[in-house]
Design a protein around this motif. Structure first.
Motif, short mmCIF file in Angstrom:
data_model
loop_
_atom_site.label_atom_id
_atom_site.label_comp_id
_atom_site.label_asym_id
_atom_site.label_seq_id
_atom_site.Cartn_x
_atom_site.Cartn_y
_atom_site.Cartn_z
N MET A 16 1.04 -0.73 0.16
CA MET A 16 0.01 -0.36 0.04
C MET A 16 0.61 1.60 -0.01
O MET A 16 0.98 2.62 -0.57
N GLN A 19 2.30 2.01 -3.30
CA GLN A 19 1.40 2.56 -4.61
C GLN A 19 1.32 3.94 -4.13
O GLN A 19 1.48 4.42 -5.21
N LYS A 20 1.38 4.64 -3.13
CA LYS A 20 1.17 5.71 -2.55
C LYS A 20 2.89 6.52 -2.82
O LYS A 20 2.54 7.47 -3.09
#
Length: 102
Positions: A16, A19-20
């Motif tokens: 996650m 992705q950021k």
């Protein structure tokens, strides 16, 4: 473009974050996330390895396992927990600048 490998227990929580981070600086960095059991399979073409807080105790061992001189640093727990991609990218950038100056 600099390549960052994020490492945690299984690669789930760092996926996650990766992705950021990729969205935050797509032209500067390419970020991938892997679990600590497989990081050696992906580290060869990376510029820096950033380790999740929950496994930072493995950093000395990870450094010994590397066949090339790649910085291996821990991710700030607060930045990690709050998924602050910009702060983590800034830490990577600072470490890379320090390594390149040597």
């Amino acid at each position: 473009m600099k390549k960052i490998l994020l490492v945690c227990n299984s690669g789930m929580s760092t996926a996650m974050l990766a992705q950021k981070m990729n969205k935050a600086a797509p032209d500067q960095f390419s970020v991938m996330a892997k679990g600590e059991g497989e990081f050696l399979d992906f580290v060869a073409d990376q510029d820096i390895v950033m380790v999740a807080p929950q496994i930072r105790y493995l950093i000395p061992q990870m450094r010994k396992e590397l066949t090339k001189d790649i910085p291996v640093i821990g991710i700030d727990p607060r930045s990690y927990g709050l998924m602050r991609a910009q702060e983590i990218l800034a830490a990577a950038q600072a470490e890379l600048a320090k390594s390149e100056a040597l």
